[in-house]
Scaffold this motif. Structure first.
Motif, PDB file in Angstrom:
ATOM      1  N   PRO A   1       0.828  -1.215   0.000  1.00 27.47           N
ATOM      2  CA  PRO A   1       0.000   0.000   0.000  1.00 27.47           C
ATOM      3  C   PRO A   1       0.862   1.266   0.000  1.00 27.47           C
ATOM      4  O   PRO A   1       1.947   1.273   0.567  1.00 27.47           O
ATOM      5  N   THR A   2       0.369   2.292  -0.665  1.00 26.06           N
ATOM      6  CA  THR A   2       1.106   3.562  -0.714  1.00 26.06           C
ATOM      7  C   THR A   2       0.962   4.295   0.613  1.00 26.06           C
ATOM      8  O   THR A   2      -0.153   4.559   1.060  1.00 26.06           O
ATOM      9  N   PRO A   3       2.098   4.621   1.249  1.00 27.95           N
ATOM     10  CA  PRO A   3       2.000   5.335   2.529  1.00 27.95           C
ATOM     11  C   PRO A   3       1.501   6.775   2.356  1.00 27.95           C
ATOM     12  O   PRO A   3       1.518   7.306   1.240  1.00 27.95           O
ATOM     13  N   ASP A   4       1.090   7.359   3.441  1.00 28.82           N
ATOM     14  CA  ASP A   4       0.642   8.757   3.444  1.00 28.82           C
ATOM     15  C   ASP A   4       1.824   9.692   3.618  1.00 28.82           C
ATOM     16  O   ASP A   4       2.558   9.590   4.597  1.00 28.82           O
ATOM     17  N   PHE A   5       1.999  10.588   2.709  1.00 32.69           N
ATOM     18  CA  PHE A   5       3.045  11.606   2.798  1.00 32.69           C
ATOM     19  C   PHE A   5       2.588  12.653   3.814  1.00 32.69           C
ATOM     20  O   PHE A   5       1.494  13.208   3.696  1.00 32.69           O
ATOM     21  N   ASN A   6       3.411  12.914   4.811  1.00 35.09           N
ATOM     22  CA  ASN A   6       3.043  13.861   5.867  1.00 35.09           C
ATOM     23  C   ASN A   6       3.570  15.263   5.531  1.00 35.09           C
ATOM     24  O   ASN A   6       4.770  15.521   5.588  1.00 35.09           O
ATOM     25  N   GLN A   7       2.649  16.164   5.213  1.00 37.01           N
ATOM     26  CA  GLN A   7       3.055  17.508   4.756  1.00 37.01           C
ATOM     27  C   GLN A   7       3.671  18.341   5.874  1.00 37.01           C
ATOM     28  O   GLN A   7       4.526  19.202   5.608  1.00 37.01           O
ATOM     29  N   ASP A   8       3.262  18.088   7.115  1.00 37.37           N
ATOM     30  CA  ASP A   8       3.835  18.864   8.235  1.00 37.37           C
ATOM     31  C   ASP A   8       5.269  18.432   8.501  1.00 37.37           C
ATOM     32  O   ASP A   8       6.133  19.258   8.814  1.00 37.37           O
ATOM     33  N   SER A   9       5.506  17.141   8.371  1.00 36.15           N
ATOM     34  CA  SER A   9       6.869  16.630   8.493  1.00 36.15           C
ATOM     35  C   SER A   9       7.749  17.253   7.411  1.00 36.15           C
ATOM     36  O   SER A   9       8.859  17.735   7.672  1.00 36.15           O
ATOM     37  N   ALA A  10       7.231  17.273   6.180  1.00 33.69           N
ATOM     38  CA  ALA A  10       8.003  17.852   5.065  1.00 33.69           C
ATOM     39  C   ALA A  10       8.284  19.332   5.308  1.00 33.69           C
ATOM     40  O   ALA A  10       9.398  19.812   5.067  1.00 33.69           O
ATOM     41  N   PHE A  11       7.293  20.035   5.811  1.00 35.75           N
ATOM     42  CA  PHE A  11       7.488  21.473   6.087  1.00 35.75           C
ATOM     43  C   PHE A  11       8.592  21.674   7.132  1.00 35.75           C
ATOM     44  O   PHE A  11       9.436  22.572   6.998  1.00 35.75           O
ATOM     45  N   GLN A  12       8.588  20.835   8.163  1.00 31.43           N
ATOM     46  CA  GLN A  12       9.644  20.930   9.193  1.00 31.43           C
ATOM     47  C   GLN A  12      11.029  20.684   8.593  1.00 31.43           C
ATOM     48  O   GLN A  12      12.016  21.258   9.042  1.00 31.43           O
ATOM     49  N   PHE A  13      11.084  19.824   7.569  1.00 30.71           N
ATOM     50  CA  PHE A  13      12.371  19.574   6.896  1.00 30.71           C
ATOM     51  C   PHE A  13      12.848  20.813   6.119  1.00 30.71           C
ATOM     52  O   PHE A  13      14.050  21.034   6.000  1.00 30.71           O
ATOM     53  N   VAL A  14      11.898  21.599   5.601  1.00 24.51           N
ATOM     54  CA  VAL A  14      12.309  22.863   4.956  1.00 24.51           C
ATOM     55  C   VAL A  14      12.857  23.800   6.028  1.00 24.51           C
ATOM     56  O   VAL A  14      13.937  24.385   5.883  1.00 24.51           O
ATOM     57  N   LYS A  15      12.116  23.917   7.130  1.00 27.51           N
ATOM     58  CA  LYS A  15      12.523  24.825   8.212  1.00 27.51           C
ATOM     59  C   LYS A  15      13.909  24.472   8.750  1.00 27.51           C
ATOM     60  O   LYS A  15      14.762  25.339   8.954  1.00 27.51           O
ATOM     61  N   LYS A  16      14.113  23.196   8.958  1.00 26.44           N
ATOM     62  CA  LYS A  16      15.400  22.727   9.486  1.00 26.44           C
ATOM     63  C   LYS A  16      16.563  23.190   8.599  1.00 26.44           C
ATOM     64  O   LYS A  16      17.583  23.686   9.090  1.00 26.44           O
ATOM     65  N   GLN A  17      16.383  23.032   7.307  1.00 22.82           N
ATOM     66  CA  GLN A  17      17.440  23.460   6.372  1.00 22.82           C
ATOM     67  C   GLN A  17      17.647  24.964   6.421  1.00 22.82           C
ATOM     68  O   GLN A  17      18.787  25.453   6.480  1.00 22.82           O
ATOM     69  N   VAL A  18      16.541  25.700   6.382  1.00 25.65           N
ATOM     70  CA  VAL A  18      16.638  27.173   6.400  1.00 25.65           C
ATOM     71  C   VAL A  18      17.326  27.637   7.685  1.00 25.65           C
ATOM     72  O   VAL A  18      18.121  28.582   7.673  1.00 25.65           O
TER      73      VAL A  18
END
Ligand code: AHN
Ligand code: ZN
Length: 345
Positions: free
Chosen positions: A54-71
């Motif tokens: 089954p295709t897992p659910d992509f977590n948009q809040d997790s992804a957003f935190q990954f942008v923040k972490k880099q910035v």
């Protein structure tokens, strides 16, 4: 049933060959049967169909935190301290997601004569599989804001240009750690994409001053004869209401991959982001993957019909910051990628 047979065999193997004797017996009887002229020949057991994952659910809040972490590291300009720290972070993160990670180090001369120390970060899942696909993005950020009106010599945050593609791929990696698809996956983060010559980067030599990490990798692959089925590049995939058109170079070199990705997006309800319009080719990392590495490659890149270069309005300005990132766009792209990956056999 066929599937049962296979899993039983695997079990037997893992039980330290305790049933070797009985298998030998079965084998002997089979070959005996094969020698009898009137008996039907044993048929090959067909290979079982690949299991449905089954295709897992992509977590948009997790992804957003990954942008923040880099910035939060600061601009990831080659040869700078934030660049070095971010490389370390990305490497460790992929290792924590159970990937085999290779950091490819190299040097390249930038258009201004500076020697850039580069790190291409390569994360591999199920490296033993020959059936694999490659996902990529650049992780460095631009050393100046040449499209801005102020502070044009200061580096940009690169939340979208650099941060967004990496963030989506980190979240994909987090999902790969939890559940393996039927196919091998490599995530490659290219360095020194955005140190290109300001203005008029549309001319060939000037265009070649971009994408130094991917040009290096394409001529020095981490593995000889590395030929994934195809590669998908992400570039500027975080702006609110972004639209991704079918970029001309992607269509020229890998039309079937463009169709596969756009169809996946529309299947799961993201056709407002993934638009079926063909637009002019651009020079980006995928160009070198297609021409130098000979891997059919596409670019998922924000196309804005309203701006001069058709890049997003904040492109190469100080407004390319966290405030202009929308988790919903990260979701549209990330879920589409997962849909492609987990429906692959
Ligand atoms: C050029 O400007 C030649 N290509 C765009 C590649 C790029 C820069 N993508 C993000 N920043
Ligand atoms: Zn850029």
């Amino acid at each position: 049933m066929e599937f049962l047979i296979r899993s039983k065999r695997q079990e037997a193997r893992s039980k330290n060959h305790t049933h070797l004797g009985s298998w030998l017996f079965i084998l002997a009887s089979l070959s005996f049967a094969a020698c009898q002229p009137d008996k039907p020949k044993p048929v090959d057991i067909p290979t079982p169909p690949a299991k449905v994952v089954p295709t897992p659910d992509f977590n948009q809040d997790s992804a957003f935190q990954f942008v923040k972490k880099q910035v939060d590291f600061g601009p990831r300009v080659p040869n700078s301290a934030p660049h070095a720290k971010c490389a370390e972070y990305l490497t460790e993160k992929f290792k924590s997601y159970k990937a085999d990670v290779i950091v490819q180090q190299g040097e390249a001369k930038a258009f201004d004569g500076k020697v850039l120390k580069m790190k291409n970060i390569i994360a591999q899942w199920q490296p033993e599989k020959t059936n694999r696909i490659m996902l990529c993005a650049h992780w460095d950020t631009r050393p100046f804001a040449d499209q801005d009106k102020t502070d044009i010599n200061k580096p940009i945050d690169g939340a979208n240009d650099g941060g967004s593609g990496v963030a989506v791929l980190l979240e994909v990696g987090r999902q790969l750690a939890a559940l393996q698809p039927n196919i091998g996956v490599d995530i490659i983060l290219f360095d020194a994409e955005d140190y290109g010559q300001p203005d008029g980067g549309m001319q060939k030599e000037q265009a070649n001053s971009y994408c130094l990490g991917s040009q290096y990798w394409a001529t020095n692959k981490h593995k000889q004869d590395y030929f994934p089925r195809y590669a998908i590049l992400l570039d500027m995939v975080g702006a609110p209401n972004a639209t991704f058109t079918m970029e001309g170079g992607s269509v020229q070199f890998a039309a079937h991959v463009v169709k596969k990705v756009w169809d996946a997006a529309s299947r799961i309800g993201y056709s407002s982001y993934f638009v079926y319009d063909k637009t002019n080719p651009i020079t980006d990392d995928h160009y070198y993957l297609n021409t130098l590495a000979e891997i059919p490659s596409i670019d998922i890149i924000h196309y804005d019909p309203a701006t001069k270069y058709h890049f997003p309005a904040v492109w190469h300005t100080h407004n390319d910051n966290l405030q202009n990132i929308d988790p919903k766009t990260l979701k549209a792209v990330g879920q589409t990628l997962l849909e492609v990956v987990y429906s692959s056999q």
